[in-house]
Write an enzyme that holds these catalytic residues in place. Sequence first.
Site, short mmCIF file in Angstrom:
data_model
loop_
_atom_site.label_atom_id
_atom_site.label_comp_id
_atom_site.label_asym_id
_atom_site.label_seq_id
_atom_site.Cartn_x
_atom_site.Cartn_y
_atom_site.Cartn_z
N ASP A 33 0.85 -1.18 0.00
CA ASP A 33 0.00 0.00 0.00
C ASP A 33 0.90 1.24 0.00
O ASP A 33 2.10 1.16 0.29
CB ASP A 33 -0.88 -0.07 1.25
CG ASP A 33 -1.64 1.21 1.52
OD1 ASP A 33 -2.25 1.74 0.58
OD2 ASP A 33 -1.61 1.67 2.66
N ASP A 35 -0.24 5.06 1.21
CA ASP A 35 -0.45 5.90 2.39
C ASP A 35 -0.46 5.06 3.66
O ASP A 35 -1.23 4.11 3.79
CB ASP A 35 -1.77 6.66 2.26
CG ASP A 35 -1.73 7.70 1.16
OD1 ASP A 35 -1.20 8.78 1.39
OD2 ASP A 35 -2.23 7.39 0.05
N ASP A 220 -1.95 -0.92 5.89
CA ASP A 220 -2.18 -0.32 7.19
C ASP A 220 -3.63 0.01 7.49
O ASP A 220 -3.94 0.45 8.60
CB ASP A 220 -1.38 0.99 7.29
CG ASP A 220 -2.04 2.12 6.51
OD1 ASP A 220 -2.34 3.17 7.11
OD2 ASP A 220 -2.30 1.94 5.31
#
Length: 282
Positions: A33, A35, A220
């Site tokens: 991922d 961000d 996250d």
Amino acid sequence: MASADILTPHTPEGKEALAALVAHPGRAVVALDFDGTLAPIVPDPEQARAHPNAVPALARLAPHLAAVAVVTGRPAGVAVRYGGFAGVAGLEHLVVLGHYGAERWDARTGEVRTPGAHPGVTAVRAELPGFLDRIGAWSGTWIEDKGGRAVAVHTRRTEDPDAAFEALRVPLGELADQHGLMVEPGRYVLELRPAGMDKGVALAAYLREVDAGAVLYGGDDLGDIAAFDAVAALREQGLPGLLVASAGTPETPQELAARADLTVPGPEGVVAVLNALADQLG
């Protein structure tokens, strides 16, 4: 952060996947991922940039692997700019799967492939300002235009981000339904986008495309749970998979952290994992 001891999965599945990745790196894929994983979370998403050591770590690791992919809800071109991925020696085979796989940037060509704007997203983008005003959205709520494939509503800047987030879930869900869209929740953000595409679908398709023999996926947020699901399903089919949770803040979903084979402290920890893996392979 020292990388010597950070690459230590705590689950049997994670240990098996790491062993497979190290034994046969030429068939392994590292997918991440953006961000919160490669880039620290910031109040204004337009100010997000990759951790300063992320690209060097990826450039060390990528030549040993079958492929490196960034899987993000952002437009692919935006992720490339904010990540600083273009024109980097060692990242000639990097792929960015943007808008949950609806867009794709390939470092070999430097081009973005996109299906074009979705009519439902176009309509919602026009309606959202008035819609939020009519329902009395809290001061500080703001809209992020994510191109022709998604639009997002953020509550991080409001006086009570959690309450504002919960107050918007149902009305935004109804608005999305009216235009054939779905709502993807994240960290103080609700993203309206077309159904049928998520990080899990994008990741699984890419792993099939490159005939991966092992995968490491790091994320996250809630949107990464679909990718965790995809890796879990592929494990059942015999593909070793290592799941890494980037848990840099208390906002990291408990479900994501609980399912990870390895949990690290945010992008700094992800960089340490990448460097530790490069050390083993180099």
